[in-house]
Structures are given as C-alpha cells and as structure tokens.
Design an enzyme around this catalytic site. Structure first.
Site, PDB file in Angstrom:
ATOM      1  N   THR A  93      74.233  54.219  54.566  1.00  0.00           N
ATOM      2  CA  THR A  93      73.947  55.253  53.580  1.00  0.00           C
ATOM      3  C   THR A  93      72.506  55.082  53.096  1.00  0.00           C
ATOM      4  O   THR A  93      72.050  53.956  52.936  1.00  0.00           O
ATOM      5  CB  THR A  93      74.909  55.095  52.392  1.00  0.00           C
ATOM      6  OG1 THR A  93      76.219  55.344  52.855  1.00  0.00           O
ATOM      7  CG2 THR A  93      74.579  56.059  51.268  1.00  0.00           C
ATOM      8  N   GLY A 145      76.920  49.808  51.172  1.00  0.00           N
ATOM      9  CA  GLY A 145      77.849  48.774  51.634  1.00  0.00           C
ATOM     10  C   GLY A 145      79.283  49.251  51.579  1.00  0.00           C
ATOM     11  O   GLY A 145      79.551  50.451  51.667  1.00  0.00           O
ATOM     12  N   ASP A 146      80.179  48.313  51.416  1.00  0.00           N
ATOM     13  CA  ASP A 146      81.616  48.589  51.452  1.00  0.00           C
ATOM     14  C   ASP A 146      82.037  49.383  50.210  1.00  0.00           C
ATOM     15  O   ASP A 146      82.383  48.832  49.170  1.00  0.00           O
ATOM     16  CB  ASP A 146      82.342  47.242  51.521  1.00  0.00           C
ATOM     17  CG  ASP A 146      83.844  47.400  51.597  1.00  0.00           C
ATOM     18  OD1 ASP A 146      84.346  48.500  51.313  1.00  0.00           O
ATOM     19  OD2 ASP A 146      84.509  46.419  51.926  1.00  0.00           O
TER      20      ASP A 146
HETATM   21  N1  ASP Z   1      78.762  53.019  50.868  1.00  0.00           N
HETATM   22  C1  ASP Z   1      79.145  53.762  52.050  1.00  0.00           C
HETATM   23  C2  ASP Z   1      80.645  53.960  52.023  1.00  0.00           C
HETATM   24  O1  ASP Z   1      81.402  53.023  51.951  1.00  0.00           O
HETATM   25  C3  ASP Z   1      78.743  53.116  53.323  1.00  0.00           C
HETATM   26  C4  ASP Z   1      77.277  52.773  53.403  1.00  0.00           C
HETATM   27  O2  ASP Z   1      76.682  52.334  52.435  1.00  0.00           O
HETATM   28  O3  ASP Z   1      76.704  52.935  54.470  1.00  0.00           O
HETATM   29  O4  ASP Z   1      81.062  55.060  52.092  1.00  0.00           O
END
Ligand code: ASP
Length: 230
Positions: A93, A145-146
């Site tokens: 993201t 992230g996650d």
């Molecule tokens: N935060 C995003 C999600 O879990 C993934 C990412 O940061 O790439 O949807």
C-alpha cells in the site's frame, strides 16, 4: 492560517468526477496479473486469508461456508490472525503525508496493496486513524502492513497523538508499532510520521528495514531513506 475543506467522493460520485477530469473507465488486468492469478489457482489458491471456514481454505479454493465462531479465543489463536503469507512480493500500500506551504496537512493511502484479498474485505487503508491520520496542528502519519491486525490499534492516530504530546516522529511511530507487537509478536508492518515542522521518522517490525521517500519543499528532489526495524 487558511484552512482547506476536504470532500471524499466514493462510488458513482467518484466515477463521475473522474470522468469529468478525463479519465476513462478501463480494464486494469495485465498479462502479469492474469498470470499471477493462474499460478495462485494452481497452488490451491495460496496465499489465502480465509479463516474459520469449511472446506479447509489451505486445500481448497471454496466456495466457503463459515464455521461456528469459537466462543473464547485464546492469545495463541489471536496471534494466528497475522498473515503468515505477507511479504515484500504480495503487498505494498502507498501511504502519503503532505505538509503544504500554508501548513495544511493531508494524508492518504492507496486503497490497499495486498494481493489475493478476500472479496469485499475492508482493510486498514481506508479507515481513518489506521491507514492514515492527520491533525493540522500537529502533523500526520500513514501505515502499511498486516491491516487486519493494524486496524485494531489505529497506529496512525496513535502516532499523531504521541506527536501532539511532544514526541518526535520517530518516537511516535515506534510507540505505535510497540503497542501492536505487545499483542502480535509476529506482526509485519511500518508506520511513517511527519510533523508540521517537516521533521519525519518511521518505525517497522517483521522485516529487516523499511524504506520511505521524502520530497523536497521545492519539488526538485526525492530522497529515499531507510530505517532498521525493531
Ligand atoms: N495494509 C494493507 C492491508 O492489509 C496492506 C499493505 O499495506 O500493503 O490491506
């Protein structure tokens, strides 16, 4: 200080506005994305983030039905909520924080960078305070992230509130990450923070280092910085 007004357009309104700006609706599939999808199907739809469903989501591509929800989930089960499959190849993201010449702060994230998401999933990215957050008197923060874990802790809001209490961006981002890893030691992700003076910092966990880019005030240059993770 002059304040700006922000309007969020979603759905049909967003499409209409984009059309007025000259954007055409088009199919965004590419040979690469079609190929990724084919390989994913061949690998029993792995990585696959379904939980508590039948048939076993690791063995089958579904369709799935929910299993009865377990009444009391222990800490071990909670920590298994982390995506074991998240890595540099399947998510990214884009989060951005901008301080303009009048001191207005804006923040945003791309909708979501995770591959092979469950249809209809709302991740952390569009949730104010989770994916990003700004306060015109303080600064802003963005996270990646996650997301299923991150959104439970509103890490961008956490970092901005820390800066509001006087913490530097680096300390603020670090504290936001620490509050997550206390409960989710396997967490993978990063938080970036910027204050209205233009000082910036980041913190991360679950990867070796986290790169972020800074654009100079005259827009002439971009510097890529890297922070080592906790
Ligand atoms: N935060 C995003 C999600 O879990 C993934 C990412 O940061 O790439 O949807």
């Amino acid at each position: 200080m002059e304040r700006t007004t922000h309007t969020l357009l979603v759905g049909d309104q967003a499409t209409e506005f984009a059309t007025q700006l000259g954007f055409k609706e088009e199919d965004l599939h590419s040979d690469k994305s079609r190929d990724l999808y084919k390989q994913w199907k061949q690998k029993n739809c792995q990585p696959n983030y379904w939980k508590n469903v039948v048939p076993d989501p690791k063995q089958s591509c579904g369709p799935y039905k929910p299993k009865p929800f377990p009444p009391n989930r222990n800490k071990q089960e909670l920590s298994e909520d982390s995506y074991k499959g998240i890595g540099s190849d399947n998510h990214d993201t884009i989060g951005m924080v901008v301080v303009d010449s009048k001191g207005n702060v804006a923040g945003g994230t791309s909708t979501n960078g995770l591959n092979h998401k469950i249809p209809g999933r709302v991740g952390d990215s569009p949730i104010a305070g989770a994916g990003s957050y700004v306060d015109n008197d303080v600064g802003g923060a963005a996270a990646t992230g996650d997301g299923d874990v991150m959104m439970r802790f509103l890490p961008s809001f956490h970092a901005v509130m820390m800066m509001k209490s006087g913490a530097s961006p680096t300390i603020a981002a670090g504290d936001a990450i620490k509050s997550i890893i206390r409960f989710y030691p396997d967490f993978v992700g990063a938080v970036l923070a910027v204050n209205i003076e233009g000082a910036h910092g980041a913190a991360c966990h679950g990867i070796e280092k986290f790169p972020y880019s800074i654009r100079s005030t005259d827009y002439s240059d971009v510097t890529v910085l890297e922070v080592p993770c906790m």
